[in-house]
Design a protein around this motif. Structure first.
Motif, PDB file in Angstrom:
ATOM      1  N   PHE A 156      49.214  48.985  41.279  1.00 43.94           N
ATOM      2  CA  PHE A 156      49.684  49.212  42.702  1.00 43.94           C
ATOM      3  C   PHE A 156      51.108  49.067  42.823  1.00 43.94           C
ATOM      4  CE2 PHE A 156      45.339  47.561  43.203  1.00 43.94           C
ATOM      5  CZ  PHE A 156      44.615  48.446  43.920  1.00 43.94           C
ATOM      6  N   PRO A 157      52.005  50.040  42.096  1.00 48.78           N
ATOM      7  CA  PRO A 157      53.271  49.988  42.170  1.00 48.78           C
ATOM      8  C   PRO A 157      53.843  50.357  43.591  1.00 48.78           C
ATOM      9  CG  PRO A 157      52.518  51.973  41.079  1.00 48.78           C
ATOM     10  CD  PRO A 157      51.323  51.101  41.348  1.00 48.78           C
ATOM     11  N   GLU A 158      53.032  50.914  44.536  1.00 47.01           N
ATOM     12  CA  GLU A 158      53.630  51.176  45.677  1.00 47.01           C
ATOM     13  C   GLU A 158      53.327  50.122  46.808  1.00 47.01           C
ATOM     14  OE1 GLU A 158      48.913  52.138  45.774  1.00 47.01           O
ATOM     15  OE2 GLU A 158      50.643  51.954  44.505  1.00 47.01           O
ATOM     16  N   PHE A 159      52.939  49.066  46.532  1.00 45.83           N
ATOM     17  CA  PHE A 159      52.730  47.710  47.149  1.00 45.83           C
ATOM     18  C   PHE A 159      54.206  46.935  46.982  1.00 45.83           C
ATOM     19  CE2 PHE A 159      47.769  47.392  47.273  1.00 45.83           C
ATOM     20  CZ  PHE A 159      47.798  48.488  48.030  1.00 45.83           C
ATOM     21  N   THR A 160      54.744  46.402  48.121  1.00 47.82           N
ATOM     22  CA  THR A 160      55.646  45.318  48.128  1.00 47.82           C
ATOM     23  C   THR A 160      55.034  43.863  47.710  1.00 47.82           C
ATOM     24  OG1 THR A 160      56.943  46.476  49.802  1.00 47.82           O
ATOM     25  CG2 THR A 160      57.606  44.329  49.361  1.00 47.82           C
ATOM     26  N   VAL A 161      55.422  43.366  46.704  1.00 51.76           N
ATOM     27  CA  VAL A 161      55.069  42.155  46.210  1.00 51.76           C
ATOM     28  C   VAL A 161      56.087  40.996  46.514  1.00 51.76           C
ATOM     29  CG1 VAL A 161      54.055  40.788  44.261  1.00 51.76           C
ATOM     30  CG2 VAL A 161      53.525  43.395  44.636  1.00 51.76           C
ATOM     31  N   GLN A 162      55.680  39.769  47.060  1.00 50.09           N
ATOM     32  CA  GLN A 162      56.823  38.910  46.884  1.00 50.09           C
ATOM     33  C   GLN A 162      56.039  37.472  47.018  1.00 50.09           C
ATOM     34  OE1 GLN A 162      58.768  39.393  50.655  1.00 50.09           O
ATOM     35  NE2 GLN A 162      56.986  39.299  52.063  1.00 50.09           N
ATOM     36  N   THR A 163      57.008  36.493  46.694  1.00 48.12           N
ATOM     37  CA  THR A 163      56.292  35.044  46.648  1.00 48.12           C
ATOM     38  C   THR A 163      56.890  34.387  47.981  1.00 48.12           C
ATOM     39  OG1 THR A 163      58.565  34.460  45.614  1.00 48.12           O
ATOM     40  CG2 THR A 163      56.616  34.805  43.920  1.00 48.12           C
ATOM     41  N   VAL A 164      56.009  33.165  48.300  1.00 51.04           N
ATOM     42  CA  VAL A 164      56.250  32.646  49.543  1.00 51.04           C
ATOM     43  C   VAL A 164      56.055  31.150  49.295  1.00 51.04           C
ATOM     44  CG1 VAL A 164      54.094  32.975  50.362  1.00 51.04           C
ATOM     45  CG2 VAL A 164      55.866  32.218  51.976  1.00 51.04           C
TER      46      VAL A 164
END
Length: 226
Positions: A31-39
């Motif tokens: 899913f390269p189109e998704f924004t992935v971030q940690t929290v």
């Protein structure tokens, strides 16, 4: 079309880095189109519920948010189905009907390139965690997760009871598997764990009673805001 983002509650620990790297690589590939971030939060202990609440609150009300534990890899088709359904259902979605804990052997097999369906595993029955798909609007409707569960234990089970009681339905599942990768187990003992267990008993007592559950949920003071 509303946006889709992925949040990963994450506080680095040596034994968890390999699983985290495998998960983020999976998203980059599938899913390269998704924004992935940690929290994370500023709490002295890792508060998984607070991380989830904070990450979801940062999105627009009708955006779709995938809340993905740092050690758990879903199947792409089930995740797509959950994302599509979560936009308007008013429920939280779980992209799995089976939860495979791969353990040390299965994780080694997975990292060596074996199809995850063929890896050795232990089936975790009744699992209601790992990956959630929701919108902030839906999350707010049943109060999100209780940040009084500090450290490890019970936040998922309590949330599941609140969802069922306040939204009139369990989280909606989609046919598929998630694969939980191995890491050193966290300690589930001591005063903090005992406090979590006692709070969980209150959730069990309120289950099925919307008025009692709303009262219990209303007591929450967000740890992440303190």
């Amino acid at each position: 079309m509303s946006a889709v983002s992925v949040i990963i509650p994450w506080r680095p620990a040596p034994s968890r880095v390999t699983a985290f790297d495998a998960l983020t690589s999976w998203y980059a590939r599938e899913f390269p189109e998704f924004t992935v971030q940690t929290v994370d939060t500023e709490d002295d202990v890792f508060v998984l519920a607070a991380c989830r609440n904070r990450g979801i609150a940062d999105a627009s009300l009708d955006d779709v948010v995938i809340v993905n534990d740092a050690d758990t890899i879903p199947e792409a088709d089930a995740l797509r189905a959950a994302v599509a359904a979560a936009r308007a259902s008013g429920l939280v979605h779980l992209p799995h009907t089976a939860y495979h804990w791969l353990g040390a052997t299965g994780t080694t097999q997975y990292l060596a390139g074996l199809n995850p369906q063929q890896c050795e595993f232990e089936l975790v029955r009744g699992a209601c965690s790992g990956v959630y798909v929701t919108t902030p609007r839906t999350w707010e409707r049943h109060g999100g997760q209780d940040e009084r569960f500090r450290g490890w234990g019970y936040e998922d089970a309590a949330w599941n009871l609140a969802h069922h009681t306040l939204l009139g339905s369990p989280p909606q599942r989609h046919e598929g598997r998630v694969y939980a990768l191995h890491h050193v187990a966290e300690t589930r003992a001591g005063a903090r764990y005992d406090a979590n267990a006692a709070l969980m008993e209150r959730y069990r007592s309120a289950a099925g009673d919307p008025e009692a559950m709303r009262s219990l949920v209303s007591e929450r003071v967000p740890v992440s805001a303190s």
